[in-house]
Design a protein around this motif. Structure first.
Motif, PDB file in Angstrom:
ATOM      1  N   GLN A 174      -7.403   2.654  -4.192  1.00 17.61           N
ATOM      2  CA  GLN A 174      -8.183   1.670  -3.442  1.00 17.61           C
ATOM      3  C   GLN A 174      -9.637   2.114  -3.291  1.00 17.61           C
ATOM      4  O   GLN A 174     -10.555   1.312  -3.357  1.00 17.61           O
ATOM      5  N   HIS A 175      -9.837   3.392  -3.110  1.00 17.50           N
ATOM      6  CA  HIS A 175     -11.202   3.874  -2.933  1.00 17.50           C
ATOM      7  C   HIS A 175     -11.979   3.791  -4.241  1.00 17.50           C
ATOM      8  O   HIS A 175     -13.094   3.290  -4.284  1.00 17.50           O
ATOM      9  N   ILE A 231      -2.805   1.141  -3.933  1.00 21.55           N
ATOM     10  CA  ILE A 231      -2.194  -0.183  -3.911  1.00 21.55           C
ATOM     11  C   ILE A 231      -1.223  -0.258  -5.079  1.00 21.55           C
ATOM     12  O   ILE A 231      -1.571   0.115  -6.209  1.00 21.55           O
ATOM     13  N   ASP A 262     -12.703   0.176  -5.285  1.00 20.46           N
ATOM     14  CA  ASP A 262     -13.731  -0.449  -4.452  1.00 20.46           C
ATOM     15  C   ASP A 262     -15.088   0.188  -4.699  1.00 20.46           C
ATOM     16  O   ASP A 262     -16.129  -0.489  -4.691  1.00 20.46           O
ATOM     17  N   MET A 305      -6.210  -5.975   0.095  1.00 21.45           N
ATOM     18  CA  MET A 305      -5.706  -5.431  -1.158  1.00 21.45           C
ATOM     19  C   MET A 305      -5.900  -6.433  -2.281  1.00 21.45           C
ATOM     20  O   MET A 305      -6.316  -6.077  -3.394  1.00 21.45           O
ATOM     21  N   GLN A 319       0.849  -1.179   0.000  1.00 22.22           N
ATOM     22  CA  GLN A 319       0.000   0.000   0.000  1.00 22.22           C
ATOM     23  C   GLN A 319       0.890   1.236   0.000  1.00 22.22           C
ATOM     24  O   GLN A 319       1.941   1.262   0.632  1.00 22.22           O
ATOM     25  N   VAL A 359      -9.482  -6.425  -3.345  1.00 20.10           N
ATOM     26  CA  VAL A 359      -9.850  -5.248  -4.134  1.00 20.10           C
ATOM     27  C   VAL A 359      -9.381  -5.410  -5.560  1.00 20.10           C
ATOM     28  O   VAL A 359     -10.129  -5.153  -6.522  1.00 20.10           O
ATOM     29  N   SER A 402     -19.973   3.602   0.954  1.00 18.97           N
ATOM     30  CA  SER A 402     -19.811   2.305   1.597  1.00 18.97           C
ATOM     31  C   SER A 402     -18.465   1.650   1.302  1.00 18.97           C
ATOM     32  O   SER A 402     -18.139   0.635   1.895  1.00 18.97           O
ATOM     33  N   SER A 403     -17.689   2.230   0.381  1.00 17.02           N
ATOM     34  CA  SER A 403     -16.465   1.531  -0.015  1.00 17.02           C
ATOM     35  C   SER A 403     -15.291   1.955   0.856  1.00 17.02           C
ATOM     36  O   SER A 403     -15.405   2.827   1.722  1.00 17.02           O
ATOM     37  N   ILE A 404     -14.164   1.324   0.592  1.00 20.70           N
ATOM     38  CA  ILE A 404     -12.949   1.595   1.364  1.00 20.70           C
ATOM     39  C   ILE A 404     -12.534   3.045   1.160  1.00 20.70           C
ATOM     40  O   ILE A 404     -12.458   3.535   0.037  1.00 20.70           O
ATOM     41  N   MET A 405     -12.257   3.681   2.255  1.00 18.90           N
ATOM     42  CA  MET A 405     -11.869   5.082   2.167  1.00 18.90           C
ATOM     43  C   MET A 405     -10.354   5.210   2.030  1.00 18.90           C
ATOM     44  O   MET A 405      -9.604   4.348   2.479  1.00 18.90           O
ATOM     45  N   ILE A 406      -9.970   6.337   1.466  1.00 16.82           N
ATOM     46  CA  ILE A 406      -8.539   6.629   1.399  1.00 16.82           C
ATOM     47  C   ILE A 406      -8.071   6.990   2.801  1.00 16.82           C
ATOM     48  O   ILE A 406      -8.735   7.730   3.523  1.00 16.82           O
ATOM     49  N   GLY A 407      -6.935   6.468   3.152  1.00 18.70           N
ATOM     50  CA  GLY A 407      -6.436   6.697   4.500  1.00 18.70           C
ATOM     51  C   GLY A 407      -6.599   5.480   5.379  1.00 18.70           C
ATOM     52  O   GLY A 407      -6.128   5.469   6.507  1.00 18.70           O
ATOM     53  N   LYS A 408      -7.267   4.486   4.839  1.00 18.46           N
ATOM     54  CA  LYS A 408      -7.429   3.272   5.625  1.00 18.46           C
ATOM     55  C   LYS A 408      -6.310   2.307   5.269  1.00 18.46           C
ATOM     56  O   LYS A 408      -6.030   2.070   4.091  1.00 18.46           O
ATOM     57  N   ALA A 409      -5.668   1.794   6.295  1.00 18.03           N
ATOM     58  CA  ALA A 409      -4.608   0.825   6.059  1.00 18.03           C
ATOM     59  C   ALA A 409      -5.243  -0.513   5.712  1.00 18.03           C
ATOM     60  O   ALA A 409      -6.188  -0.956   6.358  1.00 18.03           O
ATOM     61  N   LEU A 410      -4.733  -1.113   4.654  1.00 14.57           N
ATOM     62  CA  LEU A 410      -5.322  -2.360   4.181  1.00 14.57           C
ATOM     63  C   LEU A 410      -4.378  -3.524   4.473  1.00 14.57           C
ATOM     64  O   LEU A 410      -3.159  -3.388   4.349  1.00 14.57           O
ATOM     65  N   LEU A 424      -1.413   5.104   2.208  1.00 14.86           N
ATOM     66  CA  LEU A 424      -2.718   4.746   2.778  1.00 14.86           C
ATOM     67  C   LEU A 424      -3.861   5.007   1.808  1.00 14.86           C
ATOM     68  O   LEU A 424      -5.009   5.157   2.209  1.00 14.86           O
ATOM     69  N   ASN A 473     -18.372  -1.714  -5.833  1.00 16.43           N
ATOM     70  CA  ASN A 473     -19.641  -1.613  -5.129  1.00 16.43           C
ATOM     71  C   ASN A 473     -20.742  -1.087  -6.042  1.00 16.43           C
ATOM     72  O   ASN A 473     -21.892  -1.525  -5.986  1.00 16.43           O
TER      73      ASN A 473
END
Lengths: 466, 144
Positions: free
Chosen positions: A414-415, A391, A418, B95, A385, B98, B82-90, A388, A422
């Motif tokens: 990643q956002h 990827i 995803d 990963m 990653q 995704v 509802s999806s993964i936000m930026i700033g979230k450690a995966l 944060l 979704n």
């Protein structure tokens, strides 16, 4: 640096008794000056009350602590000294004026004035005297210190101390003519050490402004004076002074070092002063000395003296601001250039030639769809990653079904990915909630309208429906 | 003509919340009766959305999921929240998931708001590491 500091402190210990002696002798001196010229009282008296307290503070080396002391008397003296000048004997005044010229060029004029040699050298630049009254007056303030003293034969100790203080600075000036502009500060530093020196300083400070002005107006003239001549004069002056100050030589040597130290610290300050003077340009002559003195307390130490300054002359507050900005501007420019020089080589090796990164979305998509097939996603190796938010994935390139040595690196949001996933899932799976109408609607009219009639009719129908 | 389209894709309209029931008794052109309209949260659909939907179905007759623009915006909003936000450690698993999910998408290149999902950074072609201290495939230790 530490060595210098320790030496400096040592020198203080040596000089302390002498200083005390001087302090005791100083009131005497002031009295005499008073006797000679009653007008000078105002200037000199304020100095004496400060002296006892200052003797304690002298042990502290940092210029910041010393500056406030220095400054207040200096401010007062500028005017008073000028007055005294006018009252002092005329021939002195002439000599002083000549010296003042010298002082504008080289602050060590104090030492030089004692010797007959400097006068000769000054004669070259004497035309300047008549052209600029201000320079004469201010610089002559310098001379006043020395001139009255010869008349006062009894206060020889005082004389010595002054010379000792001055000579180190002079020495430095001779050794490093390039630093001339900062000499005013050198003098100031030297005087910090002892009370008497301080009093000297008050007088000397006045030359500071004159120097600055001379820097501004007479820069050409300064250049004209050959460095060798100056050196000769100085050497002569040194010789004389050394003879006089035999007993205090040790102190002198220490003084040199300390002053050198102090000089470095105050170089920036002095430059600021010079800048302010340049900016001042054609302003009133009275204001100039004040303006020049102000930047020092500001940069070194904000305190009582500073407050007083602002109170007394709010006019000049603006100039203070100007000085700060001007100095930083040049510095910044220089630093910027140096930085750019330093940076360019470093960045070059890292860049990848032949890759355009600012491609439009469509183009990028096109390229991606060409280079990446949907099956590639299952072949991608996840690297990790990034930040944060992204990827990093690597996929080795397949050419004609064979593995290639070339690998492609992708950065995947990643956002966004995803979200897309979704979204498509929602779109595919969601069955909308249904709101059953109370009465079913016969669509044939509606459809017929959309086909046959214009939108206005359509709207009408819609309104009827809801 | 539109009637025939609707009658052919009744499931699509059903999925979109438009409950259209044909009545074969009627003459052609009068066979469709709208019994229900979609509703989702605060979003209210109207006949204009049905109109758009008919048009879209006409353009893409083979598509399984056709959504009107209003529904698309609504879905995009929901998906984004509802999806993964930026700033979230995966974690590595997340990963992987995704990235694998991207493979099954219809258009994985950009998110519904137009943001690109991925970019090609660089290629590691013929990458050779620093090998000046290598002698015959082994690290040469100076002085030994």
């Amino acid at each position: 640096m530490q060595d210098q500091l320790t030496q400096f402190y040592d020198s203080f210990q040596h000089t302390l008794p002498l200083r005390q002696f001087l302090t005791s002798s100083q009131p005497r001196r002031t009295e005499r000056i008073k006797a000679e010229s009653p007008e000078s009282e105002q200037g000199i008296q304020p100095l004496s009350p400060e002296e006892p307290s200052s003797s304690d503070q002298d042990t502290e080396f940092p210029p910041s602590s010393a500056t406030p002391r220095r400054q207040r008397p200096a401010l007062i003296d500028v005017s008073s000294v000028e007055r005294t000048i006018s009252t002092v004997t005329g021939d002195f005044r002439e000599r002083l004026a000549t010296y003042a010229l010298d002082a504008t060029e080289e602050p060590r004029s104090l030492g030089a004035s004692l010797t007959p040699v400097p006068e000769i050298t000054i004669s070259q630049s004497s035309p300047r005297l008549k052209t600029r009254d201000l320079v004469e007056e201010e610089s002559s303030d310098d001379e006043i210190l020395e001139e009255p003293r010869p008349q006062l034969a009894q206060v020889q100790t005082v004389k010595r101390s002054i010379r000792t203080v001055i000579t180190p600075s002079q020495l430095e000036m001779y050794t490093a003519p390039a630093k001339r502009s900062r000499t005013g500060d050198e003098e100031g530093e030297g005087q910090r050490r002892s009370l008497f020196q301080r009093t000297l300083q008050d007088y000397l400070r006045t030359p500071g402004p004159s120097e600055g002005k001379s820097l501004q107006n007479d820069s050409e003239e300064m250049d004209i004076l050959p460095a060798e001549q100056v050196a000769d004069v100085l050497a002569a002056a040194e010789g004389q002074e050394e003879i006089i100050d035999e007993d205090e030589d040790g102190v002198l040597l220490d003084g040199e070092e300390t002053e050198a130290q102090a000089e470095d610290q105050n170089i920036s300050q002095m430059e600021e002063v010079a800048d302010t003077v340049e900016e001042e340009g054609n302003q009133d002559e009275e204001i100039q000395p004040n303006v020049i003195e102000e930047p020092e307390p500001i940069s070194s130490k904000p305190g009582k003296s500073e407050r007083n300054l602002f109170k007394s002359r709010q006019k000049n507050a603006v100039h203070n601001l100007q000085t700060a900005s001007t100095v930083s501007l040049s510095d910044i420019r220089n630093q910027f250039h140096s930085l750019r020089h330093a940076r360019t080589p470093a960045t070059q090796p890292g860049t990848i030639p032949g890759k355009e990164y600012a491609i439009s979305n469509e183009k990028a998509e096109e390229r991606l769809s060409l280079t990446v097939s949907k099956e590639d996603f299952s072949r991608m190796r996840i690297v990790g990653q990034f930040n944060l938010g992204f990827i990093i994935a690597v996929r080795d390139r397949l050419e004609n079904g064979e593995h290639n040595d070339v690998e492609d690196v992708f950065i995947i949001d990643q956002h966004a990915s995803d979200e897309k996933y979704n979204f498509e899932r929602l779109q595919a799976e969601t069955v909308m909630q249904v709101q059953t109408l109370a009465r079913y609607f016969h669509l044939h009219r509606y459809m017929g309208l959309t086909i046959d009639r214009n939108n206005w009719n359509l709207l009408r129908w819609r309104n009827r429906l809801f | 003509m539109e009637e025939s389209i609707v009658l052919d894709h009744l499931d699509v309209f059903k999925l979109n919340g438009f409950d259209i029931r044909p009545s074969l008794d009627e003459s052609p052109g009068k066979r469709c009766y709208l019994h229900a309209i979609p509703m989702s949260g605060n979003t209210v659909f109207s006949l204009s959305d049905l109109e758009e939907l008919i048009h879209l179905v006409q353009l893409h007759p083979d598509k399984k999921s056709v959504r009107c623009s209003k529904a698309r915006a609504m879905f995009a909003m929901r998906a984004c929240r509802s999806s993964i936000m930026i700033g979230k450690a995966l974690s590595g698993k997340m990963m992987e998931k995704v990235v694998r999910n991207l493979g099954g998408l219809d258009k994985p290149w950009s998110c519904p708001h137009g943001r690109p999902t991925m970019r090609h950074l660089t290629e590691l072609g013929g990458w050779t590491s620093w090998d000046e201290d290598m002698v015959d495939g082994q690290i040469a230790i100076p002085g030994v």
